[in-house]
Design a protein around this motif. Structure first.
Motif, PDB file in Angstrom:
ATOM      1  N   ASP A   1      67.062  66.742  14.187  1.00  0.00           N
ATOM      2  CA  ASP A   1      67.110  67.203  12.529  1.00  0.00           C
ATOM      3  C   ASP A   1      66.241  68.527  12.664  1.00  0.00           C
ATOM      4  OD1 ASP A   1      66.559  66.814   9.917  1.00  0.00           O
ATOM      5  OD2 ASP A   1      67.112  64.804   9.657  1.00  0.00           O
ATOM      6  N   ARG A   2      66.905  69.627  12.485  1.00  0.00           N
ATOM      7  CA  ARG A   2      66.159  70.618  12.127  1.00  0.00           C
ATOM      8  C   ARG A   2      65.570  70.956  10.886  1.00  0.00           C
ATOM      9  NH1 ARG A   2      71.523  74.456  13.641  1.00  0.00           N
ATOM     10  NH2 ARG A   2      71.638  74.377  15.381  1.00  0.00           N
ATOM     11  N   TRP A   3      66.153  70.067   9.859  1.00  0.00           N
ATOM     12  CA  TRP A   3      65.631  70.052   8.491  1.00  0.00           C
ATOM     13  C   TRP A   3      63.808  69.370   8.825  1.00  0.00           C
ATOM     14  CZ3 TRP A   3      64.475  71.986   3.403  1.00  0.00           C
ATOM     15  CH2 TRP A   3      63.879  71.642   3.348  1.00  0.00           C
ATOM     16  N   ARG A   4      64.413  68.315   9.691  1.00  0.00           N
ATOM     17  CA  ARG A   4      62.796  67.635   9.436  1.00  0.00           C
ATOM     18  C   ARG A   4      61.774  68.330  10.340  1.00  0.00           C
ATOM     19  NH1 ARG A   4      63.525  61.229   9.656  1.00  0.00           N
ATOM     20  NH2 ARG A   4      65.133  60.478   7.845  1.00  0.00           N
ATOM     21  N   ILE A   5      62.388  68.716  11.122  1.00  0.00           N
ATOM     22  CA  ILE A   5      61.525  69.716  12.295  1.00  0.00           C
ATOM     23  C   ILE A   5      61.082  70.653  11.879  1.00  0.00           C
ATOM     24  CG2 ILE A   5      61.495  70.950  14.445  1.00  0.00           C
ATOM     25  CD1 ILE A   5      64.082  68.981  15.834  1.00  0.00           C
ATOM     26  N   ALA A   6      61.649  71.269  11.230  1.00  0.00           N
ATOM     27  CA  ALA A   6      60.620  72.955  10.480  1.00  0.00           C
ATOM     28  C   ALA A   6      59.592  72.000   9.358  1.00  0.00           C
ATOM     29  CB  ALA A   6      61.978  73.662   9.671  1.00  0.00           C
ATOM     30  N   SER A   7      60.157  71.413   8.875  1.00  0.00           N
ATOM     31  CA  SER A   7      59.414  71.263   7.406  1.00  0.00           C
ATOM     32  C   SER A   7      57.992  70.445   8.370  1.00  0.00           C
ATOM     33  CB  SER A   7      59.874  70.059   6.645  1.00  0.00           C
ATOM     34  OG  SER A   7      60.875  70.575   6.035  1.00  0.00           O
ATOM     35  N   THR A   8      58.435  69.405   9.018  1.00  0.00           N
ATOM     36  CA  THR A   8      57.212  68.637   9.308  1.00  0.00           C
ATOM     37  C   THR A   8      55.866  70.294  10.060  1.00  0.00           C
ATOM     38  OG1 THR A   8      58.342  66.222   9.817  1.00  0.00           O
ATOM     39  CG2 THR A   8      56.432  67.167  11.517  1.00  0.00           C
ATOM     40  N   LEU A   9      57.167  70.711  11.210  1.00  0.00           N
ATOM     41  CA  LEU A   9      56.432  71.959  11.724  1.00  0.00           C
ATOM     42  C   LEU A   9      55.298  72.696  11.001  1.00  0.00           C
ATOM     43  CD1 LEU A   9      58.181  73.654  14.640  1.00  0.00           C
ATOM     44  CD2 LEU A   9      56.445  72.443  14.145  1.00  0.00           C
ATOM     45  N   VAL A  10      55.582  72.986   9.399  1.00  0.00           N
ATOM     46  CA  VAL A  10      55.142  73.333   8.621  1.00  0.00           C
ATOM     47  C   VAL A  10      53.923  72.400   8.053  1.00  0.00           C
ATOM     48  CG1 VAL A  10      55.534  74.652   6.197  1.00  0.00           C
ATOM     49  CG2 VAL A  10      56.866  75.711   7.536  1.00  0.00           C
ATOM     50  N   ALA A  11      54.343  72.183   7.759  1.00  0.00           N
ATOM     51  CA  ALA A  11      53.568  70.866   7.087  1.00  0.00           C
ATOM     52  C   ALA A  11      52.009  70.704   8.473  1.00  0.00           C
ATOM     53  CB  ALA A  11      53.799  68.978   7.268  1.00  0.00           C
ATOM     54  N   GLY A  12      52.696  70.590   9.472  1.00  0.00           N
ATOM     55  CA  GLY A  12      51.352  70.644  10.551  1.00  0.00           C
ATOM     56  C   GLY A  12      50.965  71.710  10.528  1.00  0.00           C
ATOM     57  N   ILE A  13      51.533  73.047  10.758  1.00  0.00           N
ATOM     58  CA  ILE A  13      50.650  74.285  10.962  1.00  0.00           C
ATOM     59  C   ILE A  13      50.087  74.439   9.542  1.00  0.00           C
ATOM     60  CG2 ILE A  13      50.980  77.321  10.327  1.00  0.00           C
ATOM     61  CD1 ILE A  13      53.363  76.564  11.563  1.00  0.00           C
ATOM     62  N   TYR A  14      50.207  74.315   8.465  1.00  0.00           N
ATOM     63  CA  TYR A  14      49.299  74.047   7.317  1.00  0.00           C
ATOM     64  C   TYR A  14      48.130  73.853   7.459  1.00  0.00           C
ATOM     65  CZ  TYR A  14      47.934  73.071   2.305  1.00  0.00           C
ATOM     66  OH  TYR A  14      46.954  72.622   1.510  1.00  0.00           O
ATOM     67  N   SER A  15      48.425  71.895   7.816  1.00  0.00           N
ATOM     68  CA  SER A  15      46.873  70.955   8.403  1.00  0.00           C
ATOM     69  C   SER A  15      46.241  71.788   9.497  1.00  0.00           C
ATOM     70  CB  SER A  15      48.108  69.960   8.094  1.00  0.00           C
ATOM     71  OG  SER A  15      48.754  69.221   7.281  1.00  0.00           O
ATOM     72  N   ALA A  16      47.034  72.243  10.330  1.00  0.00           N
ATOM     73  CA  ALA A  16      45.809  72.800  11.857  1.00  0.00           C
ATOM     74  C   ALA A  16      44.959  74.519  11.136  1.00  0.00           C
ATOM     75  CB  ALA A  16      47.239  73.466  12.564  1.00  0.00           C
ATOM     76  N   LEU A  17      45.493  74.692   9.859  1.00  0.00           N
ATOM     77  CA  LEU A  17      45.139  75.856   9.780  1.00  0.00           C
ATOM     78  C   LEU A  17      44.180  75.506   9.077  1.00  0.00           C
ATOM     79  CD1 LEU A  17      47.675  78.810   8.112  1.00  0.00           C
ATOM     80  CD2 LEU A  17      46.575  78.871  10.232  1.00  0.00           C
ATOM     81  N   LEU A  18      44.384  74.387   7.574  1.00  0.00           N
ATOM     82  CA  LEU A  18      42.821  74.071   7.477  1.00  0.00           C
ATOM     83  C   LEU A  18      41.771  73.467   8.113  1.00  0.00           C
ATOM     84  CD1 LEU A  18      44.355  72.711   3.981  1.00  0.00           C
ATOM     85  CD2 LEU A  18      43.003  74.532   4.030  1.00  0.00           C
ATOM     86  N   THR A  19      42.554  72.855   9.006  1.00  0.00           N
ATOM     87  CA  THR A  19      41.545  72.199  10.030  1.00  0.00           C
ATOM     88  C   THR A  19      40.370  73.102  10.408  1.00  0.00           C
ATOM     89  OG1 THR A  19      43.232  69.983  10.048  1.00  0.00           O
ATOM     90  CG2 THR A  19      41.272  70.472  11.654  1.00  0.00           C
ATOM     91  N   VAL A  20      41.264  74.399  10.952  1.00  0.00           N
ATOM     92  CA  VAL A  20      40.344  75.178  11.784  1.00  0.00           C
ATOM     93  C   VAL A  20      39.755  75.873  10.665  1.00  0.00           C
ATOM     94  CG1 VAL A  20      40.565  77.410  12.680  1.00  0.00           C
ATOM     95  CG2 VAL A  20      42.250  75.595  13.480  1.00  0.00           C
ATOM     96  N   THR A  21      39.650  76.257   9.496  1.00  0.00           N
ATOM     97  CA  THR A  21      38.823  76.678   8.489  1.00  0.00           C
ATOM     98  C   THR A  21      37.305  75.158   8.769  1.00  0.00           C
ATOM     99  OG1 THR A  21      40.281  77.548   7.323  1.00  0.00           O
ATOM    100  CG2 THR A  21      38.568  76.996   6.094  1.00  0.00           C
ATOM    101  N   VAL A  22      37.638  74.321   8.437  1.00  0.00           N
ATOM    102  CA  VAL A  22      36.770  73.022   7.582  1.00  0.00           C
ATOM    103  C   VAL A  22      35.899  72.733   8.916  1.00  0.00           C
ATOM    104  CG1 VAL A  22      36.430  70.740   7.238  1.00  0.00           C
ATOM    105  CG2 VAL A  22      37.832  72.177   5.918  1.00  0.00           C
ATOM    106  N   TYR A  23      36.651  72.298  10.521  1.00  0.00           N
ATOM    107  CA  TYR A  23      35.930  72.297  11.353  1.00  0.00           C
ATOM    108  C   TYR A  23      35.460  73.214  12.587  1.00  0.00           C
ATOM    109  CZ  TYR A  23      37.115  67.478  10.193  1.00  0.00           C
ATOM    110  OH  TYR A  23      37.388  66.251   8.797  1.00  0.00           O
TER     111      TYR A  23
END
Length: 742
Positions: free
Chosen positions: A236-258
């Motif tokens: 499912d391309r939509w789910r892959i793309a959406s989850t990847l963007v959400a994951g990248i966003y979360s990973a960026l904030l995780t790097v900032t905080v942790y």
């Protein structure tokens, strides 16, 4: 026709909802009712224990922390770094100060302006339980639960034992993380399942991550990972793309905080990779029997011993009622995310009690509860007919009997309260069975009635629960008035350190007229280093035998007043200490007389205060210069020190009254081996008279963190705007692919 066949035929005539059909818009009073009931129950606990939400870490950590955050924000600052509080002053590495969290900013400001910390903390915590209820309601709806059952889930989730007796009572960041996690999960599902705007996901995930509570972030990783893997398997391309963007966003904030914490950990007591199991705040398989009992403790080891007198494993009274339902394959497929995430978290709960710096996995129980109540709400909403309803009832009652037996065997002295819980469960299960299979109320009103019963039994169980467990097992200190505490140590020179056992007499309200504990010192106008930290600097706390709340052994007084062999300077002078608050209880033979250069400034019932006759410079500056070496301080702030070299002797070293945290840089000189293993020390051998030396602190990985934060903000601003275009583009690609295949 047999009785069973007649029952099945009657059940078959009920309208059965399609799992894949979109749910009708619910009437607003269901979620409103869930929130109001949650707030009512949470507030009702105050009738038994007024200080229910003001225990242990909340008193010694959160309250003072919010006070300090509000104070700094109102003066135009953020809590980044403070050398005066020593091992507790590296706020970005601490993580749980919520430096990047707007919600914490607002709470801090409100706390400071309100003045009454006790009331503010209590109101905020009850409000967050309401936030959890509404988030669980939305999450359950996304898993196809009907509105009444989603509301029941919203009521039942905040009743989870660990949420009530640990997170809500003491561990504030744990409560906040589990309250916001359902919102982030719901936000992800509305993006990937319904192709809706990602803004709620981005806000919720951002707030969750920037709380700095790693357990919530780990569960968010499970949620994102499950979504991505499932999307890949389904292509499912939509789910892959959406989850990847959400994951990248979360990973960026995780790097900032942790990242600051990770890079700082090697010099702290958290710098470990060991895996151990001492049976402390983790569960074994037998403890799973207590998940359906609001009155059983299980055998969870903690500070209270082998059995913690709180129902920490309680998840849902209606767990045995799962036997009453026969979920369809379509529904079970839809519930895969909740089942996978819940299963993974449950594995952690029953795993080792320490995996590297991650300790006490029972702290994952709130997320198990969320998964369980959501699955239950979705399955109960479908309520498909059973071929043998009576057998289902017998099975449910047998599960109640079995779980009660295992709980009673584990804690035999609790058999009466376990029996009471079993009785309540049995009555509740029978009522649910009657509503579903005996036609007590016409369908579909029976569904709403059953949901009310499920929530009602959970609420009613709070009554005996509060009678048996009126408060957390964690200690409660007397409530301290922040405004009145400002004058403690009034007139004593900064900086201040506390020596001795701060836990002595800490249940005595009168003792707080002379001293405070941990982060309560932020109420005081004095600058005190004995505050709360989750990242104790290893060599510093060893030297002063200090713990994370600033308590020390009695030997710390001798250490502070002794002479450092490397510098010939008094250790307390190297730390910039001019006032020592001595806890008398730690000196049963009497507090030693102050040495030359010190005087007794105050002698109270609980403490004796020693002050230096000739105060030295406070922390953050130059504490010692070697013979023949002199420097002039040109500029000094919390994170920067600028010096001009006056002369250079044969030794050419100077000691700074700063911990040698990772992240310090120096220009014009080099770092030498730390004095006493923790004091930053400079070597000026390559400098010249008149040179300017700049010592600067930035959290390790600072630019990586700032770039990550900037990129996360770009995603936050850009993804909602680009969402529609991305969806259109993927839809066109899918259409073109289908056309090419045809």
């Amino acid at each position: 026709m047999t009785v069973a066949a007649a029952e099945l035929d009657a059940a078959d005539r009920r309208p059965q909802p399609s799992v894949d059909a979109p749910r009708k818009r619910a009437r607003p009073w269901w979620p409103l009712a869930a929130v109001l009931v949650t707030i009512f129950v949470a507030s009702a606990r105050l009738l038994v224990t007024p200080e229910f939400y003001f225990a242990d870490d909340t008193q010694t950590g959160t309250a003072g922390q919010w006070w300090r955050i509000g104070e700094l924000l109102l003066s135009g600052q953020l809590p980044f770094f403070d050398p005066h509080t020593w091992t507790a002053g590296n706020y970005l590495a601490e993580g749980q100060w919520g430096v990047f969290n707007p919600l914490i900013w607002v709470i801090g400001i409100v706390t400071r302006l309100a003045g009454d910390v006790f009331v503010t903390v209590t109101v905020v915590k009850i409000a967050m339980l309401g936030v959890m209820a509404l988030g669980v309601y939305l999450l359950a709806r996304s898993f196809s639960a009907d509105a009444p059952w989603a509301a029941a889930a919203g009521v039942l989730a905040p009743l989870g034992g660990f949420t009530v007796y640990m997170d809500a009572a003491s561990w504030t960041t744990g409560l906040f993380a589990s309250a916001v996690l359902p919102w982030a999960w719901w936000g992800l599902r509305r993006v990937v399942e319904e192709k809706r705007n990602p803004f709620p996901l981005l806000i919720a995930a951002g707030i969750l991550i920037t709380f700095g509570y790693v357990f919530g972030v780990i569960v968010l990783v499970f949620v994102l990972g499950e979504s991505l893997i499932r999307a890949i398997l389904q292509r499912d391309r939509w789910r892959i793309a959406s989850t990847l963007v959400a994951g990248i966003y979360s990973a960026l904030l995780t790097v900032t905080v942790y990242l600051p914490s990770v890079l700082t950990a090697p010099v702290t007591v958290r710098g470990t990779t060991s895996i151990a199991n001492g049976g402390f705040l983790n569960a074994d398989l037998a403890d799973l029997a207590a998940t359906s009992s609001a009155l059983a403790t299980g055998s969870i080891g903690s500070w209270a011993g082998g059995v913690t007198e709180s129902p920490l494993m309680y998840a849902l009274w209606a767990v045995p009622a799962f036997a009453l339902f026969r979920p369809s394959r379509a529904l079970m497929a839809r519930l895969i995310p909740a089942l996978v995430v819940g299963g993974l978290v449950l594995l952690l709960v029953t795993g080792p009690d320490q995996i590297g710096p991650i300790r006490w996995p029972v702290r994952f129980m709130p997320y198990v509860v969320i998964a369980v109540v959501v699955v239950f709400a979705a399955i109960a909403s479908e309520a498909r007919p059973l071929r043998s309803p009576r057998r289902a009832l017998v099975t449910a009652l047998a599960i109640i009997a079995g779980s009660g037996w295992f709980s009673a065997v584990s804690t035999t002295w609790e058999w009466r309260q376990i029996a009471l819980s079993m009785l309540c469960q049995a009555v509740g299960v029978v009522v649910l069975w009657g509503l579903f299979y005996r036609g007590v109320i016409a369908w579909p009103r029976a569904q709403a009635a059953a949901a009310v019963v499920a929530a009602g039994v959970g609420v009613l169980l709070v009554v005996p629960q509060m009678a048996l467990f009126p408060s957390t097992i964690l200690p409660k200190l007397p409530v301290v008035d922040a405004a009145e505490s400002a004058s403690i140590l009034d007139g004593m020179p900064d900086d201040v350190i506390v020596v001795g056992d701060i836990y002595a007499s800490w249940e005595d309200a009168a003792s707080y007229e002379e001293r405070l504990v941990a982060n309560q010192w932020y109420f005081s106008d004095s600058t005190v280093s004995s505050t709360y930290t989750v990242l104790p600097f290893r060599d510093y706390v060893r030297d002063l035998c200090a713990d994370l709340r600033g308590s020390t052994c009695s030997d710390a007084l001798g250490t502070l007043l002794s002479t450092d062999t490397a510098t010939g300077q008094e250790v307390s002078a190297l730390l910039g200490v001019n006032t020592i608050v001595v806890i008398k209880a730690s000196f049963p033979d009497g507090v030693p007389e102050p040495p030359a250069g010190w005087s007794m400034a105050d002698d109270g019932v609980y403490t004796r205060v020693l002050t230096r006759d000739a105060p030295v410079a406070t922390a953050g500056g130059v504490a010692w210069e070697s013979a023949g070496t002199t420097v002039e301080v040109l500029e000094q702030s919390d994170s920067r020190l600028e010096l001009r070299v006056g002369s250079i002797g044969d030794d050419s070293q100077i000691v700074l009254s700063r911990l040698a945290w990772p992240g310090y840089t120096v220009s014009g000189a080099t770092f030498a081996a730390e004095t006493r293993g923790y004091l930053a020390t400079l070597d000026l051998s390559e400098a010249q008279t008149g040179d300017v030396i700049v010592v600067q602190f930035q959290p390790p990985g600072w630019w990586v963190e700032m770039v990550s934060l900037l990129l996360a903000l770009i995603v936050l601003a850009g993804w909602p705007v680009a969402n529609r275009r991305l969806r259109t583009w993927l839809d066109r690609r899918s259409t073109a692919s289908i056309a090419a295949t045809a």
